[in-house]
Design an enzyme around this catalytic site. Structure first.
Site, PDB file in Angstrom:
ATOM      1  N   GLY A 136      73.894  53.872 -71.777  1.00 46.77           N
ATOM      2  CA  GLY A 136      73.232  53.790 -70.106  1.00 46.77           C
ATOM      3  C   GLY A 136      73.772  54.860 -69.396  1.00 46.77           C
ATOM      4  O   GLY A 136      73.934  55.801 -68.951  1.00 46.77           O
ATOM      5  N   ARG A 137      75.942  55.048 -69.591  1.00 50.87           N
ATOM      6  CA  ARG A 137      76.472  55.926 -69.331  1.00 50.87           C
ATOM      7  C   ARG A 137      76.223  56.800 -69.900  1.00 50.87           C
ATOM      8  O   ARG A 137      77.644  58.189 -69.738  1.00 50.87           O
ATOM      9  CB  ARG A 137      77.653  54.941 -69.312  1.00 50.87           C
ATOM     10  CG  ARG A 137      78.340  54.610 -70.310  1.00 50.87           C
ATOM     11  CD  ARG A 137      79.543  54.110 -69.567  1.00 50.87           C
ATOM     12  NE  ARG A 137      79.986  53.590 -71.320  1.00 50.87           N
ATOM     13  CZ  ARG A 137      79.922  52.126 -72.348  1.00 50.87           C
ATOM     14  NH1 ARG A 137      78.299  51.993 -71.477  1.00 50.87           N
ATOM     15  NH2 ARG A 137      80.185  51.733 -72.875  1.00 50.87           N
ATOM     16  N   LYS A 180      77.377  38.619 -65.438  1.00 46.53           N
ATOM     17  CA  LYS A 180      75.903  38.614 -65.221  1.00 46.53           C
ATOM     18  C   LYS A 180      75.446  36.570 -65.022  1.00 46.53           C
ATOM     19  O   LYS A 180      74.133  36.066 -64.766  1.00 46.53           O
ATOM     20  CB  LYS A 180      75.209  39.684 -66.333  1.00 46.53           C
ATOM     21  CG  LYS A 180      75.143  40.839 -66.000  1.00 46.53           C
ATOM     22  CD  LYS A 180      74.419  41.630 -66.714  1.00 46.53           C
ATOM     23  CE  LYS A 180      74.364  42.921 -67.139  1.00 46.53           C
ATOM     24  NZ  LYS A 180      73.624  43.671 -67.994  1.00 46.53           N
ATOM     25  N   LYS A 192      66.598  51.367 -68.770  1.00 46.77           N
ATOM     26  CA  LYS A 192      66.809  51.214 -70.295  1.00 46.77           C
ATOM     27  C   LYS A 192      66.108  49.963 -70.484  1.00 46.77           C
ATOM     28  O   LYS A 192      65.082  50.211 -71.488  1.00 46.77           O
ATOM     29  CB  LYS A 192      67.615  51.420 -70.742  1.00 46.77           C
ATOM     30  CG  LYS A 192      67.663  51.662 -72.329  1.00 46.77           C
ATOM     31  CD  LYS A 192      69.446  52.317 -73.103  1.00 46.77           C
ATOM     32  CE  LYS A 192      69.321  51.668 -74.307  1.00 46.77           C
ATOM     33  NZ  LYS A 192      70.760  51.758 -74.758  1.00 46.77           N
ATOM     34  N   GLU A 247      69.021  43.944 -60.740  1.00 48.30           N
ATOM     35  CA  GLU A 247      69.281  44.747 -59.650  1.00 48.30           C
ATOM     36  C   GLU A 247      68.209  44.628 -59.354  1.00 48.30           C
ATOM     37  O   GLU A 247      66.545  45.141 -58.341  1.00 48.30           O
ATOM     38  CB  GLU A 247      70.269  44.683 -59.904  1.00 48.30           C
ATOM     39  CG  GLU A 247      70.830  44.299 -59.513  1.00 48.30           C
ATOM     40  CD  GLU A 247      72.278  44.257 -60.656  1.00 48.30           C
ATOM     41  OE1 GLU A 247      71.471  43.917 -61.623  1.00 48.30           O
ATOM     42  OE2 GLU A 247      73.302  43.394 -60.359  1.00 48.30           O
ATOM     43  N   HIS A 272      94.795  64.148 -46.886  1.00 43.70           N
ATOM     44  CA  HIS A 272      94.660  63.936 -45.428  1.00 43.70           C
ATOM     45  C   HIS A 272      94.394  62.249 -45.330  1.00 43.70           C
ATOM     46  O   HIS A 272      94.109  61.375 -44.082  1.00 43.70           O
ATOM     47  CB  HIS A 272      93.734  63.698 -44.187  1.00 43.70           C
ATOM     48  CG  HIS A 272      93.784  65.727 -44.556  1.00 43.70           C
ATOM     49  ND1 HIS A 272      94.781  66.324 -43.145  1.00 43.70           N
ATOM     50  CD2 HIS A 272      93.382  66.379 -44.498  1.00 43.70           C
ATOM     51  CE1 HIS A 272      94.740  67.542 -43.196  1.00 43.70           C
ATOM     52  NE2 HIS A 272      93.899  67.471 -44.391  1.00 43.70           N
ATOM     53  N   GLU A 311      83.707  52.691 -68.350  1.00 45.38           N
ATOM     54  CA  GLU A 311      83.333  50.793 -69.244  1.00 45.38           C
ATOM     55  C   GLU A 311      83.362  51.370 -70.502  1.00 45.38           C
ATOM     56  O   GLU A 311      82.886  50.231 -71.683  1.00 45.38           O
ATOM     57  CB  GLU A 311      81.854  51.011 -68.243  1.00 45.38           C
ATOM     58  CG  GLU A 311      80.761  49.904 -69.111  1.00 45.38           C
ATOM     59  CD  GLU A 311      79.359  50.433 -68.101  1.00 45.38           C
ATOM     60  OE1 GLU A 311      79.136  49.259 -68.087  1.00 45.38           O
ATOM     61  OE2 GLU A 311      78.783  50.921 -67.744  1.00 45.38           O
TER      62      GLU A 311
HETATM   63  C1  G6Q Z   1      75.923  51.398 -69.054  1.00 46.44           C
HETATM   64  C2  G6Q Z   1      75.386  50.100 -69.269  1.00 46.44           C
HETATM   65  C3  G6Q Z   1      75.078  49.762 -67.720  1.00 46.44           C
HETATM   66  C4  G6Q Z   1      73.788  50.312 -67.362  1.00 46.44           C
HETATM   67  C5  G6Q Z   1      73.350  49.100 -66.946  1.00 46.44           C
HETATM   68  C6  G6Q Z   1      71.318  49.433 -66.035  1.00 46.44           C
HETATM   69  O1  G6Q Z   1      75.940  51.855 -69.795  1.00 46.44           O
HETATM   70  O2  G6Q Z   1      74.820  49.655 -70.278  1.00 46.44           O
HETATM   71  O3  G6Q Z   1      76.208  50.663 -66.448  1.00 46.44           O
HETATM   72  O4  G6Q Z   1      73.237  51.324 -67.702  1.00 46.44           O
HETATM   73  O5  G6Q Z   1      73.472  47.974 -66.575  1.00 46.44           O
HETATM   74  O6  G6Q Z   1      70.747  49.194 -67.540  1.00 46.44           O
HETATM   75  P1  G6Q Z   1      69.457  49.198 -67.340  1.00 46.44           P
HETATM   76  O7  G6Q Z   1      68.551  50.471 -67.354  1.00 46.44           O
HETATM   77  O8  G6Q Z   1      68.985  48.723 -68.693  1.00 46.44           O
HETATM   78  O9  G6Q Z   1      68.716  48.674 -66.559  1.00 46.44           O
END
Ligand code: G6Q
Length: 549
Positions: free
Chosen positions: A269-270, A511, A208, A214, A386, A355
């Protein structure tokens, strides 16, 4: 927004004293005194049959929980979300994942602008791109068709796509290979690409913000990996596409504007797997399959928005979670899908639930003095049985369970003379719920001839609550329904707890510190370390090992 803090809402106090009265009642008694309970305490919508009779509730519990929903203005909050109000107050954003699956003719406005046409424009572009990859028409730099798709993303830009890919494998283009790289650990990238030919590989950089450490690190490693083989920067245009709200950064990376798929700041994001973040899903299952998935989401959205709360699946599930977390002190909630394709579903739900609702202050910033989100965890059945079910049956923790079962398997195997694989799988779902609720008394254990010394070990106290969901079969449509069910259950919980389910400030501190530590780990001269003595010692130890190499 409710004006009263949660503990001062009348239903809260009533639930507290009601819990005191009910705490000693066993599910065995609740069923014995109410023979219709197993059929009465059920709800059905959007193809999901929900049996919530094996919960430690009575009609009075339900009445009070529903009263709590009213006193918490759940209706008003639902309307606010669906109308594009900026309910994510700490980020001043609307929360409109529901717009991602709204039909073309719907009108949902943010700051006076209808966002739905933009959603469909991106969907159409995604469909065109996905189709050309699926038909072998999207050619790589050397003219070979793309056959490997690697999604690079993390958190909300990874967990949804990987979960959906696994869940919908039955519907996916088997001639294509899909991989998902998320971890900054180089092992993730190395193992995902070691057997792939760069000339046949497409990277989808899903981010996003297009700034996530990462993802940016993995994307630039991917670019190096590609260029090491193809030796021509113009190859990037054929082998990289971006899914992002940050077109400028994607462009700087070298990705062609034509190969960018956008979304908006009102998609968390989620909550984004049904936006362009789902591009890998669409390539796997096709544009029509993706539209079925969205239709499933939308059907549940409409149910949540319009159904009366007493028959509203996400509301019921959300209220039950509140009931156990706040009145029984349940610290965890198990999610147990009886379908191998849903093996990543618990991991996906962990982010969605924790989250969203792992928060310690209310919308107005006051500290909460009640429990918020439980820890969600789980594994597909029957493997979990199990492994950790021992603790659920006989441990000292109360762990409410969500069993998710299907009436039909996508892979019906087994003999025609005896029970099939699916019969045996389903028998286990039903048996687990029954065993948890009713247990086995000492007298029943003795009646089996068990020696007295062994009796306590073999007793199952029961009274352990569970929901059972039954769905026809696992398809793109039913997956959409199921995910939206949990999204809106999370919303219901967050509304009762009066927290912001849509920010995630809790991920920031680590972070920022990691950036500082990374500079110290790699500094050429001995840096002056200003951390605590533990962190300083760890950094020195790592630097010493790094020097040896
Ligand atoms: C979700 C969070 C988080 C996000 C990641 C990736 O609700 O905001 O998990 O999706 O940190 O972020 P980017 O899509 O900006 O790389």
């Amino acid at each position: 927004m409710p004006t009263e803090p949660l503990p001062t809402r009348p239903a809260w106090a009533a639930l507290r004293s009601h819990h005191g009265e009910l705490a000693g009642t066993h599910l065995r008694d609740l069923f014995a005194t109410d023979p219709d309970r197993g059929e009465r305490l059920t709800a059905e919508a959007c193809g999901i049959y929900l049996d919530y009779s094996k919960h430690r509730i009575t009609d009075q519990t339900l009445r009070l929980l529903l009263q709590l929903a009213d006193e918490s203005d759940l209706r008003g909050r639902i309307d606010a979300m669906f109308s594009g109000a900026k309910i994510n107050v700490t980020e001043d954003r609307a929360v409109l994942h529901v717009a991602l699956r709204a039909p073309k003719q719907a009108v949902i406005e943010v700051d006076g602008l209808n966002v739905v046409p933009g959603v469909h424009e991106v969907l159409d572009r995604m469909a065109e791109f996905a189709t050309s990859v699926r038909e072998g028409k999207w050619l790589g730099h050397t003219g070979k068709p793309i056959v490997n798709i690697v999604n690079i993303g993390i958190g909300g830009s990874d967990l949804g796509p990987v979960m959906a890919y696994e869940a919908l494998r039955h519907f996916s283009a088997r001639e294509l290979t899909f991989r998902f790289v998320s971890n900054i650990d180089g092992t993730d990238f190395a193992e995902a690409t070691r057997d792939l030919d760069p000339a046949e590989t497409l990277f989808i950089v899903s981010s996003k913000t297009f700034t996530t450490l990462e993802t940016m690190t993995n994307a630039s490693t991917a670019r190096d990996w590609l260029l090491a083989e193809l030796q021509d920067r113009s190859a990037i245009a054929k082998h990289f596409v971006a899914v992002s709200t940050n077109a400028e950064a994607a462009s700087e990376f070298g990705i062609d504007v034509m190969n960018m798929f956008g979304f908006w700041d009102w998609v968390g994001g989620r909550y984004s797997m049904d936006s362009a973040i789902g591009l890998s899903t669409m390539i796997a299952i096709g544009a029509d399959g993706f539209r079925d998935l969205l239709a499933g989401f939308h059907e549940m959205d409409e149910h949540f928005r319009t159904a009366p709360f007493e028959a509203n699946l996400p509301v019921l599930l959300g209220l039950l979670t509140v009931w156990y977390a706040d009145f029984f002190g349940a610290q965890t909630q198990a999610v147990l899908p009886y379908d191998q394709y849903l093996k990543r579903f618990p991991a996906y739900l962990q982010q969605l639930t924790m989250e969203s609702n792992g928060k310690h202050v209310t919308l107005t910033g006051d500290a909460v003095d009640y429990a918020t989100s439980p820890v969600y965890w789980g594994e597909p059945g029957t493997n979990g049985q199990h492994s950790f079910y021992q603790l659920i049956h006989q441990g000292t923790e109360l762990i409410p369970c969500d069993f998710i079962g299907f009436l039909h398997s996508m892979n019906p195997l087994g003999s025609t003379s005896g029970p099939t694989h699916h019969d045996l799988l389903t028998a286990n779902v039903f048996a687990q719920g029954e065993a948890l609720a009713f247990g086995k008394t000492a007298d029943e254990v003795r009646a089996e001839g068990t020696p007295e010394w062994l009796v306590p070990h073999r007793v199952f106290e029961g009274n352990r609550p569970s929901s059972t969901m039954l769905i026809e079969r696992l398809t793109p449509h039913s997956l959409g329904v199921l995910i939206a069910l949990y999204e809106h259950s999370v919303f219901t919980q967050g509304t009762i707890w009066t927290i912001n389910s849509f920010d995630q400030w809790g991920v920031e501190l680590g972070k920022v510190l990691a950036k500082k530590v990374a500079a110290e780990l790699g500094a050429p001269d001995e840096p002056e370390l200003g951390h605590d003595s533990s962190t300083n010692a760890l950094i020195r130890r790592y630097r010493a090992a790094r020097r040896e190499v």
